[in-house]
Write an enzyme that holds these catalytic residues in place. Structure first.
Site, PDB file in Angstrom:
ATOM      1  N   CYS A   1     -46.211  25.068  32.368  1.00  0.00           N
ATOM      2  CA  CYS A   1     -45.359  26.272  32.483  1.00  0.00           C
ATOM      3  C   CYS A   1     -46.002  27.388  33.306  1.00  0.00           C
ATOM      4  O   CYS A   1     -45.424  28.452  33.464  1.00  0.00           O
ATOM      5  CB  CYS A   1     -44.973  26.778  31.098  1.00  0.00           C
TER       6      CYS A   1
ATOM      7  N   CYS B   1     -51.427  27.096  32.855  1.00  0.00           N
ATOM      8  CA  CYS B   1     -50.886  25.923  32.175  1.00  0.00           C
ATOM      9  C   CYS B   1     -50.288  24.986  33.228  1.00  0.00           C
ATOM     10  O   CYS B   1     -49.475  25.429  34.048  1.00  0.00           O
ATOM     11  CB  CYS B   1     -49.811  26.352  31.178  1.00  0.00           C
TER      12      CYS B   1
ATOM     13  N   LYS C   1     -72.005  -4.725   8.551  1.00  0.00           N
ATOM     14  CA  LYS C   1     -73.019  -3.713   8.868  1.00  0.00           C
ATOM     15  C   LYS C   1     -72.287  -2.410   9.146  1.00  0.00           C
ATOM     16  O   LYS C   1     -71.690  -2.225  10.210  1.00  0.00           O
ATOM     17  CB  LYS C   1     -73.876  -4.111  10.062  1.00  0.00           C
TER      18      LYS C   1
ATOM     19  N   TYR D   1     -70.521   2.932   0.305  1.00  0.00           N
ATOM     20  CA  TYR D   1     -70.619   1.538  -0.136  1.00  0.00           C
ATOM     21  C   TYR D   1     -72.068   1.230  -0.473  1.00  0.00           C
ATOM     22  O   TYR D   1     -72.963   1.448   0.359  1.00  0.00           O
ATOM     23  CB  TYR D   1     -70.142   0.578   0.962  1.00  0.00           C
TER      24      TYR D   1
ATOM     25  N   ASP E   1     -71.334   1.370   9.905  1.00  0.00           N
ATOM     26  CA  ASP E   1     -71.862   2.315  10.884  1.00  0.00           C
ATOM     27  C   ASP E   1     -71.718   3.741  10.353  1.00  0.00           C
ATOM     28  O   ASP E   1     -70.780   4.450  10.670  1.00  0.00           O
ATOM     29  CB  ASP E   1     -71.094   2.143  12.205  1.00  0.00           C
TER      30      ASP E   1
ATOM     31  N   CYS F   1     -52.563  27.495  26.012  1.00  0.00           N
ATOM     32  CA  CYS F   1     -51.407  28.053  26.694  1.00  0.00           C
ATOM     33  C   CYS F   1     -50.694  28.923  25.667  1.00  0.00           C
ATOM     34  O   CYS F   1     -50.329  28.438  24.598  1.00  0.00           O
ATOM     35  CB  CYS F   1     -50.488  26.941  27.187  1.00  0.00           C
TER      36      CYS F   1
HETATM   37  S1  IVH Z   1     -79.730  -3.403   4.071  1.00  0.00           S
HETATM   38  C1  IVH Z   1     -83.895  -4.039   3.481  1.00  0.00           C
HETATM   39  N1  IVH Z   1     -77.149  -3.716   4.373  1.00  0.00           N
HETATM   40  O1  IVH Z   1     -78.500  -0.670   8.794  1.00  0.00           O
HETATM   41  C2  IVH Z   1     -82.655  -3.860   4.205  1.00  0.00           C
HETATM   42  N2  IVH Z   1     -78.249  -2.086   5.721  1.00  0.00           N
HETATM   43  O2  IVH Z   1     -80.709  -1.384  10.491  1.00  0.00           O
HETATM   44  C3  IVH Z   1     -82.195  -2.465   4.178  1.00  0.00           C
HETATM   45  N3  IVH Z   1     -76.748  -0.849   7.199  1.00  0.00           N
HETATM   46  O3  IVH Z   1     -80.666   1.817   7.639  1.00  0.00           O
HETATM   47  C4  IVH Z   1     -80.852  -2.246   4.714  1.00  0.00           C
HETATM   48  N4  IVH Z   1     -74.884  -1.844   6.590  1.00  0.00           N
HETATM   49  O4  IVH Z   1     -78.178   2.240   7.398  1.00  0.00           O
HETATM   50  C5  IVH Z   1     -78.248  -3.046   4.783  1.00  0.00           C
HETATM   51  N5  IVH Z   1     -74.859  -4.080   4.508  1.00  0.00           N
HETATM   52  C6  IVH Z   1     -75.947  -3.412   4.899  1.00  0.00           C
HETATM   53  C7  IVH Z   1     -75.894  -2.408   5.880  1.00  0.00           C
HETATM   54  C8  IVH Z   1     -77.079  -1.769   6.270  1.00  0.00           C
HETATM   55  C9  IVH Z   1     -75.422  -0.919   7.365  1.00  0.00           C
HETATM   56  C10 IVH Z   1     -77.634   0.048   7.949  1.00  0.00           C
HETATM   57  C11 IVH Z   1     -78.511   0.917   7.095  1.00  0.00           C
HETATM   58  C12 IVH Z   1     -79.912   0.645   7.549  1.00  0.00           C
HETATM   59  C13 IVH Z   1     -79.719   0.027   8.885  1.00  0.00           C
HETATM   60  C14 IVH Z   1     -80.826  -0.915   9.197  1.00  0.00           C
END
Ligand code: IVH
Length: 387
Positions: free
Chosen positions: A348, A345, A52, A160, A54, A363
């Site tokens: 110094c 500073c 997931k 990605y 970020d 500084c």
């Molecule tokens: S799928 C129908 N896959 O998580 C599902 N989301 O909480 C749609 N995100 O807005 C999202 N990694 O920004 C999916 N491997 C991943 C993800 C992912 C990050 C984020 C994405 C989404 C949010 C949902």
């Protein structure tokens, strides 16, 4: 002076969450039960497991293989047109690879700021009196929100792909993992940690494996995602309000903790920049003991109103310098006073300077300041400097 709006051809959904093994078991059981009602008896559901990421969700539209539009998620049905910015990201193809592609293909995925780029960018920003980003996610979001795409082009961003929106004419793939392989073949980056796992035990194993890799990755993740791999099953499972029943996010424990600020000191950097640092009562954050946290600069301290004696939330992500997120106002001692930056500073004793409009105090003593001399020698002898 602002982005135009884009209505998504298909809404961009969000994900439900599970935070424990039990919640994961419930998620899996619900799926097995629902599929049974449609006479699909499958005790070991295959899931596509993904990190997931970020960052910021975007939808990128290709027509006849050419990138024609890109939009942020926004509220899920309407986002902002960030086409010019997305086109500056090197790993996103302007034209799909090969000759076989649909007339319309909407690719969905996450734009992230890789951790090495984030560190390099913040270092540069500090030296050029530009705004530093609190974390890579803010870096990605801030860079895509740039109205001047020449600036976005200078930011280190990666993408990605993790799903598709509208595809016309529809594709023939049976599984989500096939769709990802197809996207990869068309030249789109798919995260290397993506794999198909079978049943809930393998989901757990994947979660643990990725959790262990987390600190060494070059991008921030806040959990993993499991998606029922079979697209026919996805269809049967359907959606609840804004999230699919066939997918969930398995979140990692927060890399945030509360602790006490024992003191606030200032450090002198190589170029004379003065950085306030919080000395903390040692606390374990995401498995690592943290004793210092950066407060960035005077404006940041003032904005967050961080004081000695405060109880604060600290956050770390990977090997990024831990930072103070916010003060727990209810725990502030009665006699506390706002922090004052020094006028001189600390090394110094030169009078510190601030150029109008800049966030950083400096500084001015250059190499006659011992702190700057020491940092300069360190920089000179560093691998990057020597190379
Ligand atoms: S799928 C129908 N896959 O998580 C599902 N989301 O909480 C749609 N995100 O807005 C999202 N990694 O920004 C999916 N491997 C991943 C993800 C992912 C990050 C984020 C994405 C989404 C949010 C949902």
């Amino acid at each position: 002076d602002k982005f135009s709006q884009v209505i998504h051809a298909l809404p961009m959904l969000s994900l439900g969450n599970v935070f424990s093994e039990n919640e994961l078991l419930d998620f899996n059981q619900r799926i097995i039960k629902t599929l049974e009602k449609s006479n699909i008896n499958n005790s070991q559901v295959a899931y596509c497991a993904e990190p997931k990421l970020d960052g910021l969700a975007v939808s990128i539209r290709y027509e006849q293989g050419q990138l024609v539009q890109a939009a942020t998620r926004g509220d899920g049905s309407t986002g902002e047109d960030i086409t010019a910015n997305i086109k500056t990201i090197q790993s996103i193809p302007l034209a799909l690879r090969g000759k076989e592609f649909p007339e319309v293909l909407e690719v969905r995925g996450e734009v992230v700021m890789p951790r090495d780029g984030f560190k390099r960018y913040n270092q540069w920003a500090l030296e050029h009196n530009e705004k530093v980003f609190a974390n890579p996610r803010n870096g990605a979001a801030g860079s895509l929100r740039q109205l001047d795409s020449r600036k976005t082009a200078r930011r280190p961003l990666a993408f990605y792909a993790y799903s598709v929106g509208l595809v016309e004419p529809g594709h023939q793939h049976q599984r989500h993992s096939d769709v990802l392989a197809w996207l990869k073949g068309l030249g789109l980056p798919v995260n290397h940690l993506t794999e198909v796992v079978c049943g809930v035990i393998e989901c757990q194993k994947y979660y643990q494996k990725v959790g262990q890799l987390r600190d060494d990755l070059n991008f921030d993740i806040d959990g993993v995602v499991y998606k029922v791999d079979d697209l026919n099953m996805q269809e049967i499972l359907g959606f609840v309000t804004k999230a699919p029943r066939w997918a969930t996010a398995h979140k990692f424990p927060a890399e945030e903790a509360t602790t006490l600020i024992e003191n606030i000191e200032v450090q002198v950097g190589r170029t004379g920049s003065i950085t306030p640092v919080a000395r903390l009562k040692p606390v374990s954050v995401g498995g690592v003991t943290v004793t210092n946290a950066t407060l960035h600069n005077e404006d940041e301290i003032r904005r967050k109103d961080v004081r000695t004696g405060d109880t604060v939330f600290v956050r770390r992500a990977g090997d990024v310098i831990p930072e103070v997120v916010k003060v727990v106002a209810s725990k502030r001692p009665n006699n506390s006073k706002p922090f004052q930056m020094p006028r001189q500073c600390p090394v110094c004793q030169s009078e510190l300077h601030k150029i109008a409009g800049e966030a950083v105090l400096r500084c001015p003593a250059g190499l006659t300041c011992d702190a700057q001399l020491k940092e300069s020698i360190k920089h000179f002898a560093s691998r990057k400097g020597m190379d």
